[in-house]
Enzyme design. Structure first.
Site, PDB file in Angstrom:
ATOM      1  N   ASP A 515      -8.836  57.000  -3.640  1.00 47.91           N
ATOM      2  CA  ASP A 515      -9.466  55.783  -3.166  1.00 47.91           C
ATOM      3  C   ASP A 515     -10.529  55.412  -4.201  1.00 47.91           C
ATOM      4  OD1 ASP A 515     -10.257  53.706  -1.482  1.00 47.91           O
ATOM      5  OD2 ASP A 515     -11.735  54.957  -0.485  1.00 47.91           O
ATOM      6  N   ASP A 910     -12.536  59.134   0.954  1.00 53.91           N
ATOM      7  CA  ASP A 910     -13.744  59.398   1.731  1.00 53.91           C
ATOM      8  C   ASP A 910     -13.502  59.276   3.226  1.00 53.91           C
ATOM      9  OD1 ASP A 910     -13.367  56.720   1.907  1.00 53.91           O
ATOM     10  OD2 ASP A 910     -15.384  56.130   1.321  1.00 53.91           O
ATOM     11  N   ASP A 914      -8.472  55.746   4.891  1.00 58.56           N
ATOM     12  CA  ASP A 914      -7.307  56.408   4.306  1.00 58.56           C
ATOM     13  C   ASP A 914      -6.951  57.694   5.046  1.00 58.56           C
ATOM     14  OD1 ASP A 914      -9.555  57.791   3.360  1.00 58.56           O
ATOM     15  OD2 ASP A 914      -9.476  56.743   1.451  1.00 58.56           O
TER      16      ASP A 914
END
Length: 1210
Positions: A515, A910, A914
């Site tokens: 990410d 984090d 996701d």
């Protein structure tokens, strides 16, 4: 397939049914169900037990002393074929259902009969569509339906249900098929107005029967049940059988020691399992006292008694956590959803509307803006106070127990996706090969036994004993040693692992996905400045880094007011909370925000009915030094009585990811007008703003900042004269967000984390592919990728756009253009560069595979998944390094698509959006310590991607250690097998204490200390093999077997040629017992040589660089090998008398001992030389033979599709 599954529409290729023969005629007996929470399918097959076969099975189990029962437990398909037959669901009330998962795991679930005499619409949809079936099918179903349903009144007589993995499935008698109970929606829920009344006590009792209590209660097994499950594992059954066999063979000491070790192992496993279950139960269980509307009265109720349809008073309830999935009916709420997303930024919730009720009923999905997810933490609940008594915040119960979102999360942890790792598959096959070798060896020994005249019972015991020699009972335990040491080392660096099996998988990672925001870059964004419009010309003004330099302008809609109001910030305990970007933007204005002191609600009516209640003013913002707000000014049409500058937010249109913008309606408390401000991605402003309001250098300036990695947000606004509060509440979003005037840009800088660039560099040096998957702008993502070297500065980046059509048009055309030169393009099918423009001074055939990269946005990705040719889609997935503007679901899909191409995928994020991708990846690493991170196999306390390198290094070290231990245990078995087989040739064997000395005092210390070798500091470009049948591994094992067996055979033959040798006494066929004599010269020589060989192969197989440090750095292993080697030399050269008698050793002349010592040194030298140089030669020869064998056959890539795709693009 459809005929087999009774016309079910969704048949996924990942479901492999237990039986593929035709089902019995009549109502359905097979069904495939789609599980949305897991995005997978399961198959139901109805069965009933045939009574006479069941009794025959039980009798056979008794006759076989329980062996058949064990086989039936380990292989349930065997039991099914013998005892049961397939039966239609509606006819199998006394039967059971076989549930087969997408991963071919099967479980047997009983069918429960509920005494449920309520209308069918209380469990199933009122109307069902009948499939295309023949007349006999329908008539047979209707006959059975009468047993379950009163067709006249629609009332059920009984209800058949199956509970599988804490999810209930009920059988609809009208179709003969199962339906998930959690998908049921109350047909009476037609709008918000009708759900405010809650449910009656009778309905609540009825729904408790169907949905169960509102508890996430993980079943805790008793110690005896856990012990039974552990003992009947094939490994421990083998242990028990081995101990029994050794006891028959008079190996009492050895049997006792192994039994002691096994008991200790079982006890530690039970304790750990019990701890895990208790930890899961504590994490998932939560109850509190609630005020609930039942029978039109507010009563206090425990949260476990909630049912769908209940209305809860959140303002007066004693709860800090949302106890079930709820819809907010009145009031407002601020919720911390870190349990679900890992993102600790609180989220504001608004009351539900009629369209949300419709969406819940028809599409079975919730609107997250008004949905309170079970398990999330309450930051603030607030009702609307319009009189002294006030009106509380209320909510409607939508789902309870395991049907909630938290229940789905707990289920995903209880039943994780199984990993089909090649090493584990090969290890089972290899054990089978070892067992085959034992069989071959025994055949030769049995012939010799018969020739000598050994009794039959002794031959049987010796045969079974040989199996325990070749397949060592300690093998599975030693394979876990490397993993356990790796987990311990990771824990010391702040990385925690919840799935030990994923450690070895981390050793095979070949693509790392990241990410961006919060992972590669810092969480917080700092405001670089704002770019407003120049007053005199249609151009941008200078970058303003101080808000006081920002002019107000002549228009009522100003950039400053947009910055101060266009956000979703809230004030809780005098602290401004909300999205970090919003908070930084508001902090830049230096204004103050007020909320909470504002009281009052307004009523929105339609046709005389109250359809919605809303706060008069949601939030109020004031510049520094302004006077206090007065409520009546919110409703004034004129400004003559207003005494201050202050803005009140009348209505908010929340941020929608598909629209990529949010907007607010603002009352400027000095005027008769209201302003509408919009904040969003710069790309969407062209659709909602008037074209003449854009400055001429809009595209150039936007490109300038995004290419340099800045986050750019655009602001727009308009003023609406004479807009009243009621009209503002009724205004549609499309109307509000149209004909706006562009106001300016606010630029944020997003700094890389300190460890990002160095970590990416290490991964790229190790030839590991790196991908960025972000929700941010493609240009910004490319800039950050270049800055951290994820993409080389010299690489040409191509981005696609729709030349014709859009994401929903199958015939759309995509054009790939260079981000640095729009004239340079890619071929739309092959994704190879076309001839570049002349000024590039380079030919297209000179552009290599690594000289260009792709960046893909979410809409293009979705179109290609749905409509692009398979070859182009595969090339895009392999070649794209940046996936931008991706939603959480698309992030998950990217990971799964890469896995389908054969990649072993690591995902690092984090946890904000996701979570699904972290769970789907082979190795997921969460940088968040929030509860949602438990869904990821790895979590870290240091919030940077440096942990990725550590996990990969430890994974490779653990994988190589597992290989080393496996090879060592295989060689140890075969060395002992060689000794025993040679001794069997004249009816001799190793002694009890000789076995003890080898297995406990040599093997265990070395096997344990082998795993303590630390990982190599750098990641090597080549991954370690995960295949036990690879050329190098096979060559190494085969070569060492030949060498060690050869030296033992030399010793066996050499001793017989010595002058001091006396042959062992002839075997007495009439002697009682199974014991074989061990006191002879052959035994002594083989025992002494083999003792050194056990240590030698440990040194040979202790692989060092490039995956682990050198063996010499492992102090524990070196101590163990040195002490054991010294002790072996003592036993060889000058054995103490008691030890010699204990080990049943014959006294050898000193010259013979020296000869054996010299031969041992020769064995050491030969094994080390072969492992270093000879195994490569033999491996090459094996490779040549394998290529010859596969000649003329279709070459299989072993699932590694990406290699073929890469080859086609080079």
């Amino acid at each position: 397939m459809e005929s087999v599954f009774d016309g079910e529409a969704r048949i996924d290729i990942d479901v492999a049914t237990t039986l593929l023969n035709a089902p019995p005629p009549g109502p359905p007996s097979r069904q495939t169900l789609y599980i949305a929470d897991e995005d997978s399918t399961i198959c139901f097959i109805g069965y009933e037990v045939i009574r006479w076969r069941a009794w025959l099975w039980k009798l056979s189990c008794v006759i076989s002393l329980g062996i058949l029962s064990l086989l039936g437990h380990w292989f349930p398909r065997l039991w099914l074929r013998w005892v049961a037959r397939e039966k239609a669901f509606v006819e199998s009330a006394n039967g059971f259902v076989v549930v087969e998962s997408a991963y071919r795991n099967i479980t047997l679930q009983p069918i429960h009969i509920l005494d449920y005499r309520h209308h069918i619409s209380t469990v199933f949809p009122p109307d069902v569509t009948s499939g295309q079936h023949n007349e006999s099918y329908r008539s047979s179903l209707e006959r059975k339906m009468d047993e379950h349903l009163d067709s006249q009144g629609g009332f059920l007589k009984k209800l058949l249900v199956v509970d599988y993995r804490y999810t209930r499935y009920a059988l609809d008698p009208r179709t003969g098929l199962f339906a998930m109970v959690k998908d049921w929606r109350d047909p009476a829920w037609t709008g918000v107005a009708v759900v405010h009344g809650g449910v009656s006590g009778d309905i609540a009792k009825q729904r408790i029967v169907i949905f169960g209590k509102n508890e996430i209660d993980v079943e805790g097994k008793s110690i005896s049940a856990l012990l039974f499950d552990e003992i009947i594992h094939p490994f421990y059954i083998f242990q028990i059988a081995s101990i029994f066999l050794w006891s028959l063979d008079d190996y009492y000491y050895y049997a006792f020691c192994i039994a002691l070790i096994s008991c200790a192992s079982i006890a530690s496993t039970l304790v750990e399992t019990r701890k895990t279950i208790n930890r899961m139960r504590e994490m998932s269980r939560y109850t509190c006292k609630l005020v609930v509307l039942r029978n039109d009265e507010w009563i206090e109720l425990d949260s476990s008694g909630l049912v769908p349809g209940d209305v809860v008073n959140l303002s007066d309830s004693e709860c800090s956590v949302i106890p079930a999935d709820l819809f907010l009916l009145t009031g407002d709420a601020i919720i911390n959803e870190s349990m679900l997303t890992g993102e600790s930024v609180p989220v504001s919730k608004i009351p539900m509307k009629d369209e949300d009720v419709s969406q819940w009923g028809k599409e079975k999905t919730e609107n997250p803006k008004c949905f309170l997810y079970g398990g999330t933490k309450i930051v603030r609940i607030r009702g609307y106070a319009h009189d002294e008594s006030g009106k509380p915040a209320t909510a409607l119960v939508a789902r309870t127990g395991f049907n909630t979102t938290k229940g789905a999360l707990v289920r995903s942890m209880l039943f994780p996706k199984p990993i089909g790792f090649k090493f584990y598959r090969d290890s089972i096959r290899f054990i089978g090969v070892l067992a085959g070798i034992a069989g071959i060896g025994f055949c030769f020994s049995a012939i010799q036994f018969v020739r000598i005249g050994v009794p039959f019972h002794t031959i049987v015991v010796r045969a079974l004993d040989l199996v325990t020699v070749v397949v060592p009972p300690a093998l599975p335990a030693t394979l876990a040693i490397g993993t356990s040491f790796a987990i311990t080392r990771l824990r010391k660096t702040g990385i925690y692992c919840t799935a030990p099996s994923r450690v070895n998988v981390a050793g095979k990672i070949n693509v790392c996905c990241f990410d961006k925001t919060g992972t590669l870059t810092e969480d917080g964004l700092d405001v670089l400045g704002v770019r407003g419009l120049d007053r005199n010309m249609q151009m941008f003004g200078e970058l303003l880094e101080d808000v006081y330099d920002l002019p107000l302008g002549n228009s009522k809609a100003s950039l400053l007011h947009a910055l101060a109001t266009c956000h979703s910030l809230k004030l809780v305990d005098d602290e401004v909370i909300g999205d970090p970007l919003d908070a930084k933007m508001f902090e830049f204005t230096k204004w103050t925000l007020e909320e909470g002191r504002v009281s009052g609600t307004g009523v929105i009516k339609s046709k005389g009915m109250v359809i919605e209640q809303a706060a008069l003013v949601q939030t109020v913002v004031r510049p520094p030094g302004s006077a206090q707000f007065r409520l009546e000014d919110a409703l004034k049409g004129a400004a003559r009585h207003a005494h201050f500058l202050e803005l009140g937010v009348i209505r908010t249109f929340e941020f929608v990811s598909s629209l990529r913008r949010m907007s607010v309606i603002v009352k400027r408390l000095k005027s008769s007008s209201m302003e509408i401000y919009v904040k969003g991605a710069p790309e969407v402003m062209a659709d909602i703003c008037e074209k003449e309001s854009f400055p001429q250098d809009y595209d150039d300036l936007l490109s300038y900042y995004t290419r340099r990695g800045y986050r750019v947000i655009a602001m727009a606004g308009k003023s609406v004269e004479g807009l009243s509060w009621l009209k503002a509440q009724r205004m549609k979003r499309e109307q509000a967000e149209s004909k706006l005037r562009f106001l300016g840009l606010i630029i944020f800088e997003n700094r890389l984390k300190p460890a990002t660039a160095s970590t990416i560099q290490q991964l790229r040096t190790a030839h590991l592919a790196c991908r960025m998957i972000t929700g941010d702008n493609p240009l910004t993502a490319v800039s950050v990728a270049r800055e951290c070297s994820l993409i080389n500065q010299a690489v040409h980046v191509f981005a696609p756009t729709f030349r014709r059509g859009n994401v929903s048009t199958p015939s759309s055309k995509i054009e790939w253009t260079s981000m640095d030169d729009p004239l340079w393009k890619l071929d739309a099918y092959s994704l190879k560069p076309l001839t570049p423009a002349p000024h590039h001074m380079v030919e297209s055939d000179e552009i290599g595979y690594h000289d260009y990269s792709l960046v893909v946005s979410g809409d293009i990705f979705r179109w290609m998944i749905n409509y692009a040719p398979l070859e182009t889609l595969q090339r895009m997935l392999v070649k794209t390094q940046i996936f931008a503007r991706m939603s959480p679901d698309e992030k998950n899909e990217i990971v799964e698509r890469l896995q389908n191409l054969g990649y072993t995928v690591l995902m690092c994020g984090d946890g904000a959006n996701d979570c699904a991708a972290l769970k789907a990846a082979d190795v997921g690493i969460s940088l968040s310590e929030a509860e949602a991170s438990v869904a990821a196999p790895f979590t870290t306390t240091t919030a940077d991607i440096g942990c990725v390198v550590e996990v990969i290094k430890e994974g490779r070290a653990a994988l190589v250690t597992s290989f080393s231990c496996f090879k060592y245990m295989a060689l140890y078995s075969l060395i002992q097998f060689t000794s025993v087989t040679l001794l069997y040739s004249f009816a001799s064997s190793l002694g009890d204490f000789q076995f003890l000395y080898i297995d406990l005092f040599i093997i265990i210390p070395i096997a344990v200390t082998m795993g303590r070798t630390l990982p190599f500091p750098q990641i090597h470009p080549k991954r370690p093999t995960a295949s036990l049948v690879s050329k190098r591994v096979l060559a190494s094992i085969i070569g060492q077997i030949i060498l060690t067996s050869g030296f033992q055979l030399w010793g066996f033959l050499w001793v017989k040629t010595q002058s001091w040798y006396t042959p062992p006494p002839a075997n007495d066929p009439t002697s009682d017992g199974n014991h074989l004599e061990s006191t002879n010269y052959e035994n002594t020589v083989l025992f002494l040589i083999s003792c050194f060989q056990y240590i030698l192969v440990a040194a040979v197989f202790s692989i060092g660089p490039p995956y682990r440090k050198s063996m010499w750095t492992n102090a524990w292993l070196m101590y163990a090998m040195t002490i054991l080697s010294g002790f072996n030399v003592l036993v060889l050269i000058a054995p103490p008398k008691p030890l010699q008698e204990l080990l049943t050793l014959q006294m050898l002349p000193m010259s013979a001992r020296v000869t054996i010592l010299v031969v041992v040194f020769g064995n050491v030298a030969a094994s080390l030389i072969f492992e270093q140089w000879g195994s490569q030669t033999v491996g090459g020869m094996i490779g040549t033979v394998m290529r010859w064998w596969q000649r003329g056959r279709r070459r299989m890539l072993g699932g590694k599709v990406y290699k073929a795709v890469e080859g086609g693009m080079r």
